[in-house]
Design a protein around this motif. Structure first.
Motif, PDB file in Angstrom:
ATOM      1  N   UNK A   1       3.956  13.947   8.851  1.00  0.00           N
ATOM      2  CA  UNK A   1       5.081  13.564   9.708  1.00  0.00           C
ATOM      3  C   UNK A   1       4.824  12.276  10.495  1.00  0.00           C
ATOM      4  N   UNK A   2       3.580  11.801  10.525  1.00  0.00           N
ATOM      5  CA  UNK A   2       3.264  10.589  11.285  1.00  0.00           C
ATOM      6  C   UNK A   2       3.095   9.350  10.399  1.00  0.00           C
ATOM      7  N   UNK A   3       3.092   9.558   9.103  1.00  0.00           N
ATOM      8  CA  UNK A   3       2.943   8.442   8.169  1.00  0.00           C
ATOM      9  C   UNK A   3       4.279   8.169   7.504  1.00  0.00           C
ATOM     10  N   UNK A   4       4.722   6.927   7.562  1.00  0.00           N
ATOM     11  CA  UNK A   4       5.983   6.562   6.915  1.00  0.00           C
ATOM     12  C   UNK A   4       5.695   6.286   5.445  1.00  0.00           C
ATOM     13  N   UNK A   5       5.596   7.352   4.687  1.00  0.00           N
ATOM     14  CA  UNK A   5       5.206   7.284   3.286  1.00  0.00           C
ATOM     15  C   UNK A   5       6.153   8.168   2.504  1.00  0.00           C
ATOM     16  N   UNK A   6       6.413   7.826   1.275  1.00  0.00           N
ATOM     17  CA  UNK A   6       7.230   8.660   0.410  1.00  0.00           C
ATOM     18  C   UNK A   6       6.525  10.006   0.214  1.00  0.00           C
ATOM     19  N   UNK A   7       7.230  11.113   0.491  1.00  0.00           N
ATOM     20  CA  UNK A   7       6.614  12.444   0.380  1.00  0.00           C
ATOM     21  C   UNK A   7       6.082  12.724  -1.010  1.00  0.00           C
ATOM     22  N   UNK A   8       6.681  12.136  -2.038  1.00  0.00           N
ATOM     23  CA  UNK A   8       6.216  12.346  -3.405  1.00  0.00           C
ATOM     24  C   UNK A   8       4.871  11.679  -3.673  1.00  0.00           C
TER      25      UNK A   8
ATOM     26  N   UNK B   1       0.824  -1.211   0.000  1.00  0.00           N
ATOM     27  CA  UNK B   1       0.000   0.000   0.000  1.00  0.00           C
ATOM     28  C   UNK B   1       0.856   1.258   0.000  1.00  0.00           C
ATOM     29  N   UNK B   2       2.007   1.197   0.657  1.00  0.00           N
ATOM     30  CA  UNK B   2       2.870   2.383   0.738  1.00  0.00           C
ATOM     31  C   UNK B   2       3.544   2.717  -0.592  1.00  0.00           C
ATOM     32  N   UNK B   3       3.397   1.865  -1.598  1.00  0.00           N
ATOM     33  CA  UNK B   3       3.955   2.137  -2.925  1.00  0.00           C
ATOM     34  C   UNK B   3       3.013   2.981  -3.777  1.00  0.00           C
TER      35      UNK B   3
END
Length: 181
Positions: free
Chosen positions: A169-176, A155-157
């Motif tokens: 800032x609380x989600x470990x997700x690519x900023x792009x 899902x993080x992709x």
């Protein structure tokens, strides 16, 4: 701007499938019940009652660690995610704009006693699904039951739409891949 991000006591979201968020009404109740602390507020959103006023929270964190079961729910979106929005027969890939053309296919057809569960459903394009019909054709990758962390990683992709910049800032997700509504 109607949702509040809910974090566990360790600072991670309670769930990534879907992102753990609650309606702002419930977030106010959780604060009054003294179960969660406010980390961030919506900048320009204040609610009023006859006796008080308060900013609406955008991010809450649990005061106690919540140990949740990590079994992904069997759903259309989670099957698509497991198969990375790719037809398991012809291999064609779908993106944000055309993934609605995907279908789910029973590997063992319902007419032959196949049921709808993780080990019998695959992602299929409409063309392949119609061509397969009730025939016994095997997909390129056999279906399986994924674990929570595999689906969360997949899902993080993909892009994520969030209602407020404070969630970033609380989600470990690519900023792009994060878009603020």
């Amino acid at each position: 701007m109607s949702d509040t991000l809910i974090l566990n006591a360790d600072g991670s979201p309670l769930s990534l499938l879907p992102i753990s968020a609650v309606n702002w009404h419930l977030s106010i109740k959780l604060i009054w019940l003294d179960k969660f602390k406010v980390l961030e507020y919506y900048d320009d959103w204040i609610i009023h009652s006859p006796s008080t006023e308060m900013h609406v929270p955008s991010v809450l964190i649990s005061k106690q660690y919540l140990n949740l079961a990590r079994h992904p729910r069997f759903s259309r979106n989670n099957v698509y995610l497991r198969d990375l929005f790719t037809c398991q027969y012809c291999g064609c890939e779908y993106n944000d704009s055309n993934w609605k053309d995907l279908t789910l296919d029973h590997v063992i057809p319902r007419s032959a006693g196949g049921h709808a569960h993780w080990e019998n459903i695959v992602t299929s394009c409409t063309t392949c699904n119609v061509e397969k019909g009730s025939r016994d054709i095997r997909p390129k990758q056999m279906p399986y039951k994924p674990d929570y962390w595999e689906l969360a990683s997949k899902r993080s992709q993909f892009p994520l739409m969030i209602p407020h910049h404070s969630w970033k800032s609380y989600l470990k997700w690519d900023d792009n891949l994060i878009k603020v509504a």
